[in-house]
Structure formats: C-alpha cells, structure tokens
Design a protein around this motif. Structure first.
Motif, mmCIF file in Angstrom:
data_model
loop_
_atom_site.group_PDB
_atom_site.id
_atom_site.type_symbol
_atom_site.label_atom_id
_atom_site.label_comp_id
_atom_site.label_asym_id
_atom_site.label_seq_id
_atom_site.Cartn_x
_atom_site.Cartn_y
_atom_site.Cartn_z
ATOM 1 N N ILE A 1 -3.191 0.412 -3.724
ATOM 2 C CA ILE A 1 -2.734 -0.939 -3.406
ATOM 3 C C ILE A 1 -2.187 -1.536 -4.695
ATOM 4 N N GLU A 46 -4.836 5.974 -0.924
ATOM 5 C CA GLU A 46 -3.769 4.988 -0.890
ATOM 6 C C GLU A 46 -3.985 4.041 -2.070
ATOM 7 N N ALA A 50 0.861 -1.187 0.000
ATOM 8 C CA ALA A 50 0.000 0.000 0.000
ATOM 9 C C ALA A 50 0.895 1.235 0.000
#
Length: 169
Positions: free
Chosen positions: A159, A157, A124
């Motif tokens: 991933i 964020e 992440a």
C-alpha cells in the motif's frame, strides 16, 4: 490520445482492457487458473455498475479505440485514516504503456478527488508488479504491506500513499 470521463457505453471496452491487461501484467504473478477464468462478459457487467458510481476515465486512440482506463474515489478499506482518497486502478494495454498515459490518468483522478475536497490518496499494488516503481517515481511512500488470496495463492500487496496530492504534480 484523448483522456475523457467514461460513460456506460464504455463498459465493454473497459472490460476488454482490464482482462487483456491482467493477462499480460499478472502473468507469472497471479495464478493462471484465475487469469484463464476472467471474461469480458462478466467484467463488462461490473463496469456498467461501477461507471455511474465512481470516477472512471478512459484513454482512446485518435481512431476512438479505448486502450486504457483508471478509476478512483474515497479510500475503501478504512484502514488508513490519514488517507481519504484511493486510486483504485490504472490499466493500459501493453502496446500503449510507458507513453505518459499513466501520469495523465493520475492527474485526472487527483483533480476529481480535489473537487471532492480529498487531498490524500492510497494505491494498492501487488509486490511483484513492476508498476510499483511508477508510483514511487511520483512520490508515493510505502505505508503498509498486506496479503490477499487469489485462487488459493497468497500474494503480497504494498500500500502506497501520498499525504498531499496537491503537491504530486
């Protein structure tokens, strides 16, 4: 430079790298009040707890100064069933970045995961963190976007995932 597995005596050095790296890497990304509250003492205790339970590696200079660390293990969220492992973090002091240390750390984490019969991995990364390009250059593919809150501010964020870490290097 020497990469080795961390031991509990490294907790203080890892804490210093973490706090100092956050303050340089996340300046103008993470709220200043959060960065200002980070302390070596609180981070040191967390690392004393984590080191025996996780794969944690450090890189040290020829003089023995720890200038970076990485850790990883099983994927923690359960949100990505196709990915069994996770690169939790790589932090390197600013003066030592872009010298191949990140790749050394990823190799160490991958080897550790493979020893546990784990062959896929996520990481992440804050959307505004330029290190995203590093993971992309190593073949990581975007698999999700999430949001997290730090000191009342919502941050995106990304991933990333590697479906088969055996082919990463």
């Amino acid at each position: 430079m020497n990469v080795r597995k961390a031991n509990p005596n490294d907790a203080k050095s890892i804490a210093k790298v973490q706090v100092d790296s956050w303050k340089t890497t996340y300046k103008n990304i993470v709220p200043d009040e959060f960065l200002d509250r980070m302390s070596y003492v609180s981070r040191e205790q967390k690392w004393k707890d984590k080191i025996p339970k996780q794969a944690v590696f450090v890189v040290e200079t020829d003089e023995g100064e720890v200038v970076g660390f990485a850790n990883g293990g099983k994927e923690r969220t359960g949100n990505y069933p196709a990915y069994q492992g996770e690169l939790y973090a790589i932090y390197i002091l600013a003066d030592y970045q872009r010298n191949g240390i990140g790749k050394l750390f990823i190799k160490q984490i991958i080897e550790e995961l493979k020893r546990k019969d784990i062959y896929s991995m996520t990481v992440a990364v804050l959307k505004d963190n330029s290190s995203r390009k590093f993971y992309q250059s190593l073949g990581a593919k975007k698999i999700d976007t999430t949001e997290l809150e730090i000191s009342g501010e919502k941050l995106k964020e990304i991933i990333y995932g590697w479906e088969d870490i055996r082919t990463t290097f």
